[in-house]
Scaffold this active site. Structure first.
Site, short mmCIF file in Angstrom:
data_model
loop_
_atom_site.label_atom_id
_atom_site.label_comp_id
_atom_site.label_asym_id
_atom_site.label_seq_id
_atom_site.Cartn_x
_atom_site.Cartn_y
_atom_site.Cartn_z
N LYS A 187 66.70 -22.39 67.49
CA LYS A 187 65.65 -22.77 68.44
C LYS A 187 65.97 -22.32 69.85
CE LYS A 187 63.41 -26.60 66.11
NZ LYS A 187 62.89 -27.97 66.24
N LYS A 208 59.21 -19.15 55.82
CA LYS A 208 58.69 -20.51 55.65
C LYS A 208 57.29 -20.63 56.24
CE LYS A 208 60.64 -24.59 56.57
NZ LYS A 208 61.56 -25.64 57.05
N LYS A 221 54.06 -23.64 61.72
CA LYS A 221 52.98 -23.82 62.69
C LYS A 221 53.02 -22.73 63.74
CE LYS A 221 55.55 -26.84 65.78
NZ LYS A 221 56.00 -25.74 66.64
#
Ligand code: TRP
Length: 342
Positions: A111, A194, A197
């Protein structure tokens, strides 16, 4: 009864991966456990969130829990920031966890990306807050996807170090309930990624609030391959897809996995049904199933988010019941640490 704690971040665009990977399992677990399901708004702000969007997304996650069938009478449903014990215990865990432990966290590396100097301190300390979430309730069972396993191991290490340092058995030993591979839903465009969003194309995911037309279009256009669907002989002795087999046809196994999960059937049974079928036939059946399973739920989510005061009432009641459990635990912790209560 054994206590479960789990959480979902209100960062927008809840999709099939969130549903099959987490929320659907939350519903099944409420019969056998004392369950606490949190909307982790404090975790969300480790990356920038627009305040108005955060509020809306917090209600949306709560609405998803409720629409999926989480019963707010039997379970506790609340948002994290309404229970100060999370932040209070997290501070103590900041002083228990070691830099070396956090440096190993792969989610932080992913991240934070290349520009680590610009990452928030909160993103770095994220796992300590997650440990506090769970341990403020002395929860023992934590249902999460594979990607959270490292964080749970850290939470266990924190509990153990606290118990050791303060010569206590205050915190229990955690048991991860790692959810099955059916919980891993991949992008409809690229079976190697994956479902997310943050992927630019909305066609890559089925959102929990998509209507029948969107669901049908997305499944019809989902990437497939030129072969007929495999039968159960492709599975290993445990009924799982061998990794090489999956990598050869990731899209086929992803869609079969979604079918199995939505229909509550073992993968082998789903594969027996479609062995030798064309994708077109399979996709048509999958569309009907997905519309039947997700349509009413999306509808209920929209109804609930259209009535925010009803969602807020659930969260308020949940937060009150959560505080009643967490505050006494925090007092025990404060006493062990040596914080004076005058
Ligand atoms: N980190 C989890 C995720 O991104 C969310 C989370 C926060 C959580 N606190 C938790 C999950 C406590 C389980 C238990 O999926």
């Amino acid at each position: 009864m054994k206590r479960i704690f789990s959480g979902v971040q209100p960062t927008g665009n809840l999709h099939l991966g969130n549903y099959l990977g987490a929320i659907k399992n939350f519903v099944a677990l409420q019969d056998d456990y004392d369950c606490i399901y949190c909307v982790v708004d404090m975790h969300a702000i480790t990356l920038w969130q627009d305040p108005g969007a955060l509020r809306a997304n917090t209600r949306e996650v709560a609405a998803a829990y409720l629409a999926a069938g989480v019963d707010p009478k039997r379970c506790i449903v609340f948002n994290q920031s309404q229970v100060p014990a999370h932040a209070q215990l997290a501070w103590i865990f900041n002083c228990v966890a070691r830099l070396g432990w956090l440096n190993r966290m792969t989610q932080f590396k992913d991240k934070a990306g290349k520009n680590r100097e610009k990452a928030s301190v909160g993103l770095y300390a994220y796992p300590n807050l997650m440990a506090a979430d769970i341990l403020a309730y002395k929860a023992t069972h934590v249902p999460v996807g594979q990607d959270q396993k490292q964080h749970l191991e850290l939470a266990r290490d924190i509990a153990q170090k606290f118990n050791n340092d303060y010569e206590t058995e205050l915190f229990p030993i955690l048991e991860p309930l790692i959810l099955g591979p059916a919980a891993r839903v991949m992008s409809l465009r690229d079976g190697a990624k994956k479902m997310s969003k943050s992927e630019a194309s909305d066609m890559s995911r089925i959102n929990m609030t998509d209507g029948a037309d969107d669901i049908a279009k997305k499944i019809r256009k989902a990437t497939s391959d030129a072969e007929l669907l495999p039968g159960p002989e492709a599975l290993d002795e445990n009924g799982a897809v061998p990794e090489e087999t999956r990598q050869a046809r990731p899209e086929a196994y992803n869609l079969l996995g979604i079918y199995a999960a939505l229909s509550d059937k073992p993968l082998a049974e789903a594969m027996t049904e479609f062995a030798g079928s064309q994708f077109s036939h399979f996709k048509a059946v999958l569309t009907d199933l997905a519309v039947a399973a997700l349509g009413p739920m999306g509808h209920e989510m929209k109804r609930l988010t259209g009535d925010p005061s009803s969602v807020d009432a659930v969260l308020r009641d949940g937060a009150e019941r959560a505080r009643a459990i967490a505050e006494p635990v925090l007092r025990e912790v404060y006493d062990k640490v040596g914080f004076l209560r005058s």
